[in-house]
Design a protein around this motif. Structure first.
Motif, PDB file in Angstrom:
ATOM      1  N   PHE A   1       0.835  -1.204   0.000  1.00 23.91           N
ATOM      2  CA  PHE A   1       0.000   0.000   0.000  1.00 23.91           C
ATOM      3  C   PHE A   1       0.871   1.256   0.000  1.00 23.91           C
ATOM      4  CE2 PHE A   1      -3.641  -2.431   2.271  1.00 23.91           C
ATOM      5  CZ  PHE A   1      -4.052  -2.950   1.058  1.00 23.91           C
ATOM      6  N   LEU A   2       1.898   1.249   0.824  1.00 22.53           N
ATOM      7  CA  LEU A   2       2.804   2.395   0.843  1.00 22.53           C
ATOM      8  C   LEU A   2       3.537   2.511  -0.493  1.00 22.53           C
ATOM      9  CD1 LEU A   2       4.009   4.730   2.457  1.00 22.53           C
ATOM     10  CD2 LEU A   2       5.769   3.157   3.278  1.00 22.53           C
ATOM     11  N   THR A   3       3.932   1.376  -1.059  1.00 24.59           N
ATOM     12  CA  THR A   3       4.578   1.382  -2.373  1.00 24.59           C
ATOM     13  C   THR A   3       3.697   2.073  -3.401  1.00 24.59           C
ATOM     14  OG1 THR A   3       5.700  -0.707  -1.862  1.00 24.59           O
ATOM     15  CG2 THR A   3       5.576  -0.070  -4.179  1.00 24.59           C
ATOM     16  N   HIS A   4       2.423   1.754  -3.379  1.00 25.33           N
ATOM     17  CA  HIS A   4       1.498   2.342  -4.351  1.00 25.33           C
ATOM     18  C   HIS A   4       1.268   3.823  -4.083  1.00 25.33           C
ATOM     19  CE1 HIS A   4      -0.300  -0.960  -6.890  1.00 25.33           C
ATOM     20  NE2 HIS A   4       0.569  -1.592  -6.136  1.00 25.33           N
ATOM     21  N   ILE A   5       1.130   4.190  -2.834  1.00 22.51           N
ATOM     22  CA  ILE A   5       0.931   5.606  -2.516  1.00 22.51           C
ATOM     23  C   ILE A   5       2.114   6.432  -3.015  1.00 22.51           C
ATOM     24  CG2 ILE A   5       0.756   7.276  -0.630  1.00 22.51           C
ATOM     25  CD1 ILE A   5      -0.761   5.055   0.949  1.00 22.51           C
ATOM     26  N   ILE A   6       3.322   5.950  -2.759  1.00 24.89           N
ATOM     27  CA  ILE A   6       4.525   6.644  -3.235  1.00 24.89           C
ATOM     28  C   ILE A   6       4.529   6.704  -4.759  1.00 24.89           C
ATOM     29  CG2 ILE A   6       7.043   6.498  -3.389  1.00 24.89           C
ATOM     30  CD1 ILE A   6       6.993   5.234  -0.561  1.00 24.89           C
ATOM     31  N   LEU A   7       4.187   5.585  -5.396  1.00 25.05           N
ATOM     32  CA  LEU A   7       4.157   5.530  -6.861  1.00 25.05           C
ATOM     33  C   LEU A   7       3.202   6.572  -7.434  1.00 25.05           C
ATOM     34  CD1 LEU A   7       4.941   4.004  -9.503  1.00 25.05           C
ATOM     35  CD2 LEU A   7       2.955   2.529  -9.078  1.00 25.05           C
ATOM     36  N   TYR A   8       2.013   6.678  -6.863  1.00 23.62           N
ATOM     37  CA  TYR A   8       1.027   7.624  -7.385  1.00 23.62           C
ATOM     38  C   TYR A   8       1.486   9.072  -7.198  1.00 23.62           C
ATOM     39  CZ  TYR A   8      -1.910   3.435  -7.066  1.00 23.62           C
ATOM     40  OH  TYR A   8      -2.409   2.166  -7.184  1.00 23.62           O
ATOM     41  N   PHE A   9       2.091   9.355  -6.062  1.00 24.92           N
ATOM     42  CA  PHE A   9       2.536  10.726  -5.814  1.00 24.92           C
ATOM     43  C   PHE A   9       3.758  11.096  -6.655  1.00 24.92           C
ATOM     44  CE2 PHE A   9      -0.241  10.735  -2.102  1.00 24.92           C
ATOM     45  CZ  PHE A   9      -0.662  12.059  -2.083  1.00 24.92           C
ATOM     46  N   LEU A  10       4.507  10.095  -7.102  1.00 23.00           N
ATOM     47  CA  LEU A  10       5.678  10.367  -7.933  1.00 23.00           C
ATOM     48  C   LEU A  10       5.360  10.370  -9.429  1.00 23.00           C
ATOM     49  CD1 LEU A  10       8.509   8.315  -6.156  1.00 23.00           C
ATOM     50  CD2 LEU A  10       8.102  10.780  -6.078  1.00 23.00           C
ATOM     51  N   THR A  11       4.207   9.853  -9.809  1.00 24.28           N
ATOM     52  CA  THR A  11       3.869   9.772 -11.238  1.00 24.28           C
ATOM     53  C   THR A  11       2.578  10.519 -11.561  1.00 24.28           C
ATOM     54  OG1 THR A  11       2.784   7.621 -10.845  1.00 24.28           O
ATOM     55  CG2 THR A  11       5.083   7.592 -11.592  1.00 24.28           C
ATOM     56  N   THR A  12       1.470  10.086 -11.005  1.00 26.61           N
ATOM     57  CA  THR A  12       0.175  10.668 -11.363  1.00 26.61           C
ATOM     58  C   THR A  12       0.076  12.141 -10.991  1.00 26.61           C
ATOM     59  OG1 THR A  12      -0.932   8.530 -11.119  1.00 26.61           O
ATOM     60  CG2 THR A  12      -2.310  10.488 -11.001  1.00 26.61           C
ATOM     61  N   VAL A  13       0.466  12.479  -9.775  1.00 25.64           N
ATOM     62  CA  VAL A  13       0.311  13.863  -9.312  1.00 25.64           C
ATOM     63  C   VAL A  13       1.154  14.838 -10.142  1.00 25.64           C
ATOM     64  CG1 VAL A  13       0.642  15.438  -7.367  1.00 25.64           C
ATOM     65  CG2 VAL A  13      -0.393  13.187  -6.990  1.00 25.64           C
ATOM     66  N   PRO A  14       2.467  14.615 -10.301  1.00 27.30           N
ATOM     67  CA  PRO A  14       3.235  15.563 -11.122  1.00 27.30           C
ATOM     68  C   PRO A  14       2.800  15.577 -12.582  1.00 27.30           C
ATOM     69  CG  PRO A  14       4.610  13.707 -10.442  1.00 27.30           C
ATOM     70  CD  PRO A  14       3.347  13.619  -9.664  1.00 27.30           C
ATOM     71  N   SER A  15       2.389  14.424 -13.108  1.00 29.92           N
ATOM     72  CA  SER A  15       1.915  14.383 -14.487  1.00 29.92           C
ATOM     73  C   SER A  15       0.666  15.238 -14.653  1.00 29.92           C
ATOM     74  CB  SER A  15       1.621  12.941 -14.900  1.00 29.92           C
ATOM     75  OG  SER A  15       1.059  12.888 -16.197  1.00 29.92           O
ATOM     76  N   ALA A  16      -0.263  15.122 -13.705  1.00 31.29           N
ATOM     77  CA  ALA A  16      -1.493  15.916 -13.768  1.00 31.29           C
ATOM     78  C   ALA A  16      -1.187  17.408 -13.671  1.00 31.29           C
ATOM     79  CB  ALA A  16      -2.438  15.490 -12.647  1.00 31.29           C
ATOM     80  N   LEU A  17      -0.316  17.775 -12.756  1.00 29.80           N
ATOM     81  CA  LEU A  17       0.038  19.188 -12.601  1.00 29.80           C
ATOM     82  C   LEU A  17       0.689  19.739 -13.863  1.00 29.80           C
ATOM     83  CD1 LEU A  17       1.426  19.147  -8.941  1.00 29.80           C
ATOM     84  CD2 LEU A  17      -0.746  20.115  -9.722  1.00 29.80           C
ATOM     85  N   TYR A  18       1.559  18.945 -14.473  1.00 32.72           N
ATOM     86  CA  TYR A  18       2.248  19.430 -15.672  1.00 32.72           C
ATOM     87  C   TYR A  18       1.280  19.580 -16.847  1.00 32.72           C
ATOM     88  CZ  TYR A  18       5.980  20.300 -18.974  1.00 32.72           C
ATOM     89  OH  TYR A  18       6.793  20.892 -19.902  1.00 32.72           O
ATOM     90  N   LEU A  19       0.272  18.716 -16.915  1.00 31.48           N
ATOM     91  CA  LEU A  19      -0.718  18.849 -17.985  1.00 31.48           C
ATOM     92  C   LEU A  19      -1.464  20.174 -17.879  1.00 31.48           C
ATOM     93  CD1 LEU A  19      -2.154  15.220 -18.212  1.00 31.48           C
ATOM     94  CD2 LEU A  19      -1.078  16.504 -20.073  1.00 31.48           C
ATOM     95  N   PHE A  20      -1.731  20.617 -16.665  1.00 33.40           N
ATOM     96  CA  PHE A  20      -2.379  21.920 -16.501  1.00 33.40           C
ATOM     97  C   PHE A  20      -1.406  23.067 -16.800  1.00 33.40           C
ATOM     98  CE2 PHE A  20      -5.630  19.526 -14.229  1.00 33.40           C
ATOM     99  CZ  PHE A  20      -6.786  20.191 -14.611  1.00 33.40           C
ATOM    100  N   TYR A  21      -0.129  22.809 -16.622  1.00 29.26           N
ATOM    101  CA  TYR A  21       0.879  23.837 -16.904  1.00 29.26           C
ATOM    102  C   TYR A  21       1.163  23.935 -18.400  1.00 29.26           C
ATOM    103  CZ  TYR A  21       5.510  25.990 -17.198  1.00 29.26           C
ATOM    104  OH  TYR A  21       6.584  26.777 -17.539  1.00 29.26           O
TER     105      TYR A  21
END
Length: 433
Positions: A102-122
């Motif tokens: 679970f921690l592995t996945h949480i870290i994975l999402y915050f390192l991939t999905t979150v920055p990717s989403a932010l950059y798409l808005f940028y």
């Protein structure tokens, strides 16, 4: 009997291998297995896999492969040493030492999905948007089932990390297609209370479950009406606080998507709107597969209104989600405990006429039901109890009877006991208040 093959451990979880070994032992030696004692050796092995104090225990770190027994420090490579340091730390962060994944996945999402989403808005690019959407769809199954554990057990991390444990879903849920808290209200406070019964908004009993038209009606109602159906359900149960909460969570989520779309449509489409649509469609496709085969005699039985899947991606990548009957029997049971609970109660499963499949997941079950391919379903069935010895044709005919739509008269008769229990429960709640 259908053409069955024994376990092939190439893709199985270790627990699935143990469970299927026992089931095939029963099939291949049916007469000798009658009255046989519980497979204590297998049960002990399953207990050891989930017990942090047992020498066989290994936490789940990744979904795609199983952790090996740690080597002595002197023989570890640098990569193995770093991984072991992570595992040792992560076991102190998660609530259950098994749940490093679970921690592995949480870290994975915050390192991939979150920055990717932010950059798409940028700085939006179509190829990036498509890649982001595909990655989100790939993530959504494991994320949803991680949240499934989260909502049933009020978190997945240990107490020192309680604030983050409470916070991270509000960041990740919209990015994975969920509206805030709605999964909790719909799944825990409605679906498990009603158990695919008449008042369950995701109930399949009023639909002909091998009909494409009926399935589309089911999908569209959930997709278009859940935002109002769920609050109205809670109001009908006099749970006005839950009605208000879920209405606010749905409306605030939709409002956020609308406002962001008006500000910057393209990234909002790929980051929020399309994941939302895909996930809602996927949830109901999966739920249809989980509850398509409903017993025509006792549809209110957890053993007969849900199924068990072994050797499927849902067990490997989605935390034993294939053990759906076990989950309905005890919604708070830890995901690593499902195989043992199933094996321990396999005689009860057999006596109740429960259905167990292998190498066919919920999405394919939905597809096979809608294409009326009962022979393929029968081929993938692992017969237990009286099902052992039946031909594939007989099994297919048996499965076909479990697809039929229930009339309102049948529902009133067959769920009378369920309704009485609900009335008693509400009266008790009112008395306590």
């Amino acid at each position: 009997m259908s053409d069955l093959k024994g376990p092939d451990s190439a893709f199985f979880t270790p627990s699935d291998v143990i469970v299927l070994d026992e089931l095939y032992r029963d099939i291949n030696d049916h007469e000798a297995s009658k009255g046989r004692n519980q497979p204590q050796i297998a049960l002990d092995r399953l207990s050891g896999l989930a017990d942090p104090k047992h020498p066989d225990f290994q936490p789940t770190v990744f979904c795609a492969w199983d952790a090996e027994e740690p080597k002595k420090k002197s023989s570890r490579t640098l990569r193995e040493s770093i991984l072991q340091l992570y595992i040792n730390w992560a076991r102190t962060v998660v609530r259950h030492e098994t749940d490093v994944v679970f921690l592995t996945h949480i870290i994975l999402y915050f390192l991939t999905t979150v920055p990717s989403a932010l950059y798409l808005f940028y700085d939006f690019h179509m190829l990036h948007g498509i890649a982001h959407l595909l990655l989100t769809i790939w993530y959504s199954g494991a994320f949803t089932l991680m949240m499934h554990n989260h909502i049933h057990n009020n978190g997945v991390l240990s107490k020192p990390y309680a604030i983050f444990d409470w916070t991270f879903p509000y960041i990740l849920e919209p990015l994975m297609g969920h509206t805030w808290d709605s999964y909790y209200y719909h799944h825990v406070k409605a679906h498990h209370v009603e158990a695919n019964g008449p008042d369950d908004l995701s109930s399949t009993i009023r639909y002909q479950r091998d009909s494409v038209v009926a399935f589309l009606q089911y999908e569209l109602r959930f997709l278009l009406m859940c935002w109002i159906d769920l609050p109205l359900y809670f109001m009908s149960k006099r749970k006005y606080d839950l009605a208000a909460k879920v209405f606010c969570s749905e409306i605030s989520s939709y409002t956020g998507m609308i406002l962001l779309a008006r500000w910057n449509f393209k990234p909002t489409l790929f980051v929020l709107i399309l994941p939302f649509v895909v996930l809602r469609l996927g949830l109901m496709i999966g739920n249809w597969g989980q509850h398509a085969l409903v017993d025509e005699v006792e549809p209110d039985s957890d053993f007969r209104s849900s199924i068990t899947l072994i050797d499927v991606p849902s067990n490997r990548f989605c935390f034993n989600d294939g053990y759906h009957t076990s989950h309905h029997l005890n919604p708070r049971r830890h995901w690593r405990d499902h195989p043992r609970a199933f094996l321990q109660a396999k005689e009860r499963y057999a006596d109740e006429g429960a259905l167990v499949f292998q190498n066919i997941d919920y999405l394919e079950i939905t597809f096979r039901c809608l294409t009326k391919n009962y022979m393929h379903l029968a081929k993938q069935l692992v017969p237990i109890g009286k099902q052992i010895g039946m031909s594939q044709v007989e099994l297919a005919e048996m499965l076909k009877t479990k697809m039929r739509r229930f009339s309102e008269e049948e529902i009133a008769a067959k769920f009378a006991k369920f309704e009485v229990e609900e009335i008693k429960k509400r009266a008790e709640e009112k008395r306590v208040q």
